[in-house]
Design an enzyme around this catalytic site. Structure first.
Site, PDB file in Angstrom:
ATOM      1  N   SER A   1       0.810  -1.220   0.000  1.00  0.00           N
ATOM      2  CA  SER A   1       0.000   0.000   0.000  1.00  0.00           C
ATOM      3  C   SER A   1       0.840   1.266   0.000  1.00  0.00           C
ATOM      4  CB  SER A   1      -0.912   0.025   1.232  1.00  0.00           C
ATOM      5  OG  SER A   1      -1.647  -1.153   1.327  1.00  0.00           O
TER       6      SER A   1
HETATM    7  N1  SAH Z   1      -0.337  -5.411   3.958  1.00  0.00           N
HETATM    8  C1  SAH Z   1       0.457  -5.718   2.799  1.00  0.00           C
HETATM    9  C2  SAH Z   1      -0.234  -5.421   1.494  1.00  0.00           C
HETATM   10  C3  SAH Z   1      -1.451  -6.196   1.283  1.00  0.00           C
HETATM   11  S1  SAH Z   1      -1.832  -6.609  -0.372  1.00  0.00           S
HETATM   12  C4  SAH Z   1       1.805  -5.049   2.861  1.00  0.00           C
HETATM   13  O1  SAH Z   1       2.094  -4.305   3.823  1.00  0.00           O
HETATM   14  O2  SAH Z   1       2.602  -5.283   1.952  1.00  0.00           O
HETATM   15  C5  SAH Z   1      -3.124  -7.717   0.009  1.00  0.00           C
HETATM   16  C6  SAH Z   1      -2.672  -9.078   0.394  1.00  0.00           C
HETATM   17  O3  SAH Z   1      -3.801  -9.793   0.884  1.00  0.00           O
HETATM   18  C7  SAH Z   1      -2.107  -9.878  -0.752  1.00  0.00           C
HETATM   19  O4  SAH Z   1      -0.831 -10.320  -0.462  1.00  0.00           O
HETATM   20  C8  SAH Z   1      -3.074 -11.045  -0.885  1.00  0.00           C
HETATM   21  O5  SAH Z   1      -2.471 -12.256  -1.284  1.00  0.00           O
HETATM   22  C9  SAH Z   1      -3.648 -11.148   0.512  1.00  0.00           C
HETATM   23  N2  SAH Z   1      -4.952 -11.820   0.643  1.00  0.00           N
HETATM   24  C10 SAH Z   1      -6.001 -11.803  -0.226  1.00  0.00           C
HETATM   25  N3  SAH Z   1      -7.026 -12.520   0.269  1.00  0.00           N
HETATM   26  C11 SAH Z   1      -6.609 -13.021   1.464  1.00  0.00           C
HETATM   27  C12 SAH Z   1      -7.209 -13.847   2.445  1.00  0.00           C
HETATM   28  N4  SAH Z   1      -8.442 -14.337   2.298  1.00  0.00           N
HETATM   29  N5  SAH Z   1      -6.492 -14.155   3.551  1.00  0.00           N
HETATM   30  C13 SAH Z   1      -5.228 -13.689   3.714  1.00  0.00           C
HETATM   31  N6  SAH Z   1      -4.614 -12.911   2.815  1.00  0.00           N
HETATM   32  C14 SAH Z   1      -5.296 -12.562   1.707  1.00  0.00           C
END
Ligand code: SAH
Length: 252
Positions: free
Chosen positions: A98
Site C-alpha cells: 500500500s
Molecule cells: N499489507 C500488505 C499489502 C497487502 S496486499 C503489505 O504491507 O505489503 C493484500 C494481500 O492480501 C495480498 O498479499 C493477498 O495475497 C492477501 N490476501 C487476499 N485474500 C486473502 C485472504 N483471504 N487471507 C489472507 N490474505 C489474503
C-alpha cells in the site's frame, strides 16, 4: 644520510596527511552505520513530512515508526528507488504494497496501545506488519499466498521482528488460537466484514477494513465493537487488491 632521512621524513608527512584526509572526510561523509541511518533515510523523512504529516496524520508514534521502518527492503530491488514515493508498488504474484499514507492512516485509525495484540489479514510484503510490530506487543498476520507468506516471514525474521507471527492461510477465518484481538486490520478489499473477525475482536476493539466492491474502489471503514454491538464509520475511498478465498463464496 641526511638526504635519505629527509626522504623518509617526507614519506611520513605524506602518510600523516593521507590519514588526516581520511579522518576529515570520515567526519563530513560518515558511513551510514555511523550516522545511524541508511541511504534512504532522507527520502523516508521526506515521505513522513510531505506525504503523511502534511495530510493530517498526527499520531506521533505512527510518524516516528514510519520514519524508522526500512520500506525499501519490502519491495523488489527494481522498485527500490520508488519505495518512498507517494503511491502503492507491485510486489510478487500481482499483489501490492500500500501507499505509505494509507499504511499510516490505517495504523492511526486502529488507536493502538503498546500492550495490544493485533491481527492483520493480508501480509503481502510484511511492511504493514513491521509497522505494527514497532508499536504493539504482538502481531499476528495471515497471508493466503504461500510464497508471499514465506518471503515476508523470512524478511521479518531477518530484520529482527520477534513479535510477529506469520501464517499461511485464509484470513477470513481469523486466528482463533490467539483471539481475541485488541485490533484487526484487513489490507485486502472485502465486500462484507467476515463474521469470524468480528467474533475475534475484543469488546471495545477496533477493526479497519476496505469495504465495498472488490474490483473497483472501497471505503475504508472503522468497525467498533461495544456491548456486543457493531458500529461502522466510513473514512475515505481507497483501492485495494481483492480479498480472495472464502469471502468470494459468501455474501453475508
Ligand atoms: N499489507 C500488505 C499489502 C497487502 S496486499 C503489505 O504491507 O505489503 C493484500 C494481500 O492480501 C495480498 O498479499 C493477498 O495475497 C492477501 N490476501 C487476499 N485474500 C486473502 C485472504 N483471504 N487471507 C489472507 N490474505 C489474503
Amino acid at each position: 644520510m641526511a638526504g635519505l632521512n629527509k626522504g623518509k621524513d617526507y614519506k611520513t608527512v605524506k602518510g600523516v596527511t593521507l590519514y588526516m584526509m581520511i579522518f576529515v572526510s570520515f567526519l563530513f561523509f560518515p558511513p551510514s552505520s555511523v550516522s545511524g541511518g541508511d541511504r534512504y533515510e532522507k527520502e523516508r523523512l521526506r515521505m513522513v513530512e510531505k506525504d503523511i504529516k502534511a495530510r493530517g496524520i498526527s499520531d506521533e508514534r505512527v510518524l516516528s515508526v514510519m520514519a524508522k521502518v526500512p520500506r525499501h527492503l519490502f519491495v523488489d530491488k527494481r522498485y527500490r528507488s520508488q519505495a518512498y514515493a507517494d503511491h502503492p508498488l507491485p510486489i510478487d504474484e500481482g499483489q501490492t504494497i500500500s501507499q505509505p499514507y494509507i499504511v499510516a492512516l490505517m495504523t492511526e485509525l486502529l488507536r493502538l496501545k503498546p500492550a495490544d495484540r493485533v491481527l492483520e489479514i493480508g501480509t503481502g510484503s510484511g511492511y504493514q506488519a513491521a509497522v505494527l510490530a514497532e508499536i504493539v506487543k504482538e502481531v499476528y498476520t495471515i497471508e493466503i499466498r504461500e510464497r508471499l507468506a514465506r518471503k515476508a516471514r523470512g524478511l521479518l525474521e531477518k530484520l529482527g521482528y520477534k513479535n510477529v507471527k506469520v501464517k499461511h492461510g485464509d484470513g477470513y477465518f481469523g486466528w482463533k488460537e490467539y483471539a481475541p484481538f485488541d485490533a484487526i486490520i484487513v489490507t485486502a478489499a472485502a465486500n462484507h466484514i467476515p463474521p469470524p473477525l468480528v467474533k475475534q475482536l475484543k469488546e471495545g476493539g477496533r477493526l479497519v477494513i476496505p469495504l465495498g466492491s472488490t474490483v473497483f474502489y472501497q471505503i475504508l471503514t472503522v468497525v467498533t465493537k461495544k456491548d456486543g454491538k457493531i458500529r461502522a464509520k466510513q473514512i475515505a475511498p481507497v483501492a485495494f487488491v481483492p480479498m480472495v478465498g472464502e469471502i468470494t463464496k459468501r455474501r453475508d
